[in-house]
Design an enzyme around this catalytic site. Structure first.
Site, PDB file in Angstrom:
ATOM      1  N   THR A 202      42.986  14.782  51.612  1.00 28.27           N
ATOM      2  CA  THR A 202      43.466  16.136  51.338  1.00 28.27           C
ATOM      3  C   THR A 202      44.981  16.129  51.261  1.00 28.27           C
ATOM      4  OG1 THR A 202      41.663  17.059  52.623  1.00 28.27           O
ATOM      5  CG2 THR A 202      43.564  18.491  52.301  1.00 28.27           C
ATOM      6  N   ARG A 230      28.524  21.073  50.190  1.00 26.04           N
ATOM      7  CA  ARG A 230      29.411  21.447  51.306  1.00 26.04           C
ATOM      8  C   ARG A 230      30.813  21.802  50.777  1.00 26.04           C
ATOM      9  NH1 ARG A 230      34.575  19.625  53.529  1.00 26.04           N
ATOM     10  NH2 ARG A 230      34.561  20.148  55.728  1.00 26.04           N
ATOM     11  N   GLY A 232      34.697  22.901  52.274  1.00 26.16           N
ATOM     12  CA  GLY A 232      35.517  22.950  53.482  1.00 26.16           C
ATOM     13  C   GLY A 232      36.484  24.124  53.474  1.00 26.16           C
ATOM     14  N   ASP A 233      37.534  23.961  54.247  1.00 25.11           N
ATOM     15  CA  ASP A 233      38.517  25.041  54.401  1.00 25.11           C
ATOM     16  C   ASP A 233      39.526  25.103  53.244  1.00 25.11           C
ATOM     17  OD1 ASP A 233      39.394  22.486  55.309  1.00 25.11           O
ATOM     18  OD2 ASP A 233      41.201  23.436  56.108  1.00 25.11           O
ATOM     19  N   THR A 253      44.785  20.829  57.493  1.00 23.54           N
ATOM     20  CA  THR A 253      44.028  19.641  57.139  1.00 23.54           C
ATOM     21  C   THR A 253      43.174  19.249  58.343  1.00 23.54           C
ATOM     22  OG1 THR A 253      44.200  17.380  56.274  1.00 23.54           O
ATOM     23  CG2 THR A 253      45.916  18.061  57.815  1.00 23.54           C
ATOM     24  N   GLY A 254      42.116  18.502  58.080  1.00 15.30           N
ATOM     25  CA  GLY A 254      41.220  18.112  59.167  1.00 15.30           C
ATOM     26  C   GLY A 254      39.846  18.707  58.984  1.00 15.30           C
ATOM     27  N   GLY A 256      37.321  20.901  58.296  1.00 11.56           N
ATOM     28  CA  GLY A 256      37.400  22.218  57.684  1.00 11.56           C
ATOM     29  C   GLY A 256      36.562  23.271  58.371  1.00 11.56           C
TER      30      GLY A 256
HETATM   31  C1  SD4 Z   1      37.882  19.550  54.492  1.00  9.37           C
HETATM   32  N1  SD4 Z   1      40.038  19.993  55.423  1.00  9.37           N
HETATM   33  O1  SD4 Z   1      37.270  19.496  53.429  1.00  9.37           O
HETATM   34  C2  SD4 Z   1      39.333  19.113  54.517  1.00  9.37           C
HETATM   35  C3  SD4 Z   1      39.400  17.675  54.899  1.00  9.37           C
HETATM   36  C4  SD4 Z   1      40.765  17.152  55.195  1.00  9.37           C
HETATM   37  O2  SD4 Z   1      42.101  15.305  55.432  1.00  9.37           O
HETATM   38  O3  SD4 Z   1      41.715  17.856  55.383  1.00  9.37           O
HETATM   39  N2  SD4 Z   1      40.899  15.850  55.263  1.00  9.37           N
HETATM   40  O4  SD4 Z   1      37.362  19.898  55.543  1.00  9.37           O
END
Ligand code: SD4
Length: 342
Positions: A202, A230, A232-233, A253-254, A256
């Site tokens: 991301t 799916r 994410g955020d 990030t992370g 989601g």
């Molecule tokens: C998600 N936030 O799809 C993203 C993943 C992400 O580094 O940030 N990865 O959940």
């Protein structure tokens, strides 16, 4: 006693699920913005992305154009897991999410988009050319093609193919919560590999231009080996990205799912609106997630990156290892984020 204004303010925030003390102990010292453009973006790939953004910002261009051009660098990169070269979902397809937001609360996003190289630009077209904010799946792809975006071949990159074959050997098709935490997915695994590999999929970017306007962008392939469909955020306005031109711009990030749960980016903006500096505001949101997750917080990574209207920037993560890239008139560097767990 609460006066009427404070009462209304705290009631409204309460309704939105956000609780703030009436007075912050540590208010951000107000820095004065000096017409200096600035861009920050998540992870080490942000260094290259910021260069792309700076070509516009450094020449007096608009923050919106900069954050689009900046993350397009990462979407195009062969050495990064953002974009069509990324790890696929459990069925073997790369699906992409992206969002963009300008200084007037205009925003656009796409999710579950396949075979399009620059989802961020499709998100911008959604913002500028449709009455909607978000298009998903086949509809988003149909719109992209109608707008002239080429439909790329449906083919995994060599790295993604290798990782997918590895993943299939052990995991088959089993929707297991937190399966993404496994370290066995190969070197281009997602953020949840806490071993310190080059491991994100991301990029989020927020920028302030010479006119003092803010914008932000976020683009991702999501979690590797996610369930089909799916989202994410990153494409959710208020979760992975939020811009309020009076206050600041924030990206996440992370994991989601945990960012969505607390309307992460929007919460950070609200903490900043109350007077917290960007890093403090990000820390508050991270602590909130950590509280909700309890023991489970040890298994996830979430990080927020914030830029204020005055050009102050800061970040905070659950796990150590998150850093963000900064580019301004004087400097181009990676900044290590503080974290909840050390
Ligand atoms: C998600 N936030 O799809 C993203 C993943 C992400 O580094 O940030 N990865 O959940």
């Amino acid at each position: 006693m609460l006066d009427r204004k404070s009462f209304l303010q705290s009631s409204l925030l309460g309704l939105a699920g956000i609780s703030f003390p009436l007075k912050w102990k540590s208010l951000s010292p107000k820095t004065v913005w000096q017409n200096q453009p600035l861009v920050v973006s998540t992870w080490d790939a942000g260094i290259e992305a910021n260069k792309g953004a700076w070509k516009i910002l450094g020449n007096g261009g608009r923050a919106l154009d900069a954050v689009e051009a900046g993350v397009m660098v990462t979407e195009s990169s062969q050495n990064c897991c953002v974009g069509l070269g990324a790890n696929p979902d459990r069925d073997g397809f790369v699906t992409l999410d992206a969002s963009i937001m300008d200084e007037h609360f205009n925003c656009g996003s796409v999710a579950f988009l396949e075979r399009i190289k620059h989802p961020i630009s499709v998100a911008r077209r959604v913002m500028e050319k449709t009455p909607h904010v978000m298009l998903v799946g086949a509809g988003a792809q149909q719109f992209a093609v109608a707008e002239g975006f080429p439909l790329e071949e449906q083919k995994l990159s060599p790295d993604a193919e290798k990782n997918y074959n590895e993943w299939q050997k052990e995991h088959k098709y089993r929707p297991i919560v937190n399966i993404e935490n496994s370290k066995s997915h190969g070197p281009h695994d997602n953020i949840f590999d806490l071993s310190g590999h080059f491991n994100h999929d991301t990029i989020g970017m927020v920028a302030l231009d010479a006119r003092g306007n803010l914008s932000g962008s976020c683009t991702t392939s999501g979690m590797g080996f996610k369930m089909r469909g799916r989202v994410g955020d990153s494409p959710i306005i208020g979760a992975g990205l939020f811009v309020d031109n009076e206050v600041g711009a924030v990206t996440a990030t992370g994991q989601g799912e945990d960012v969505i749960r607390v309307c992460g980016a929007h919460s950070v903006i609200e903490y900043m609106r109350q007077g917290l500096a960007p890093e403090e505001a990000c820390r508050k949101a991270v602590e909130r997630i950590a509280r909700i997750k309890g023991e489970g917080a040890k298994q996830i990574q979430v990080a927020f990156l914030a830029l204020s209207k005055e050009g102050e920037h800061g970040a905070y993560a659950i796990q150590k290892g998150f850093s963000y890239a900064l580019h301004d008139q004087n400097d181009e560097k990676l900044v290590a984020s503080k974290s909840y767990f050390s």
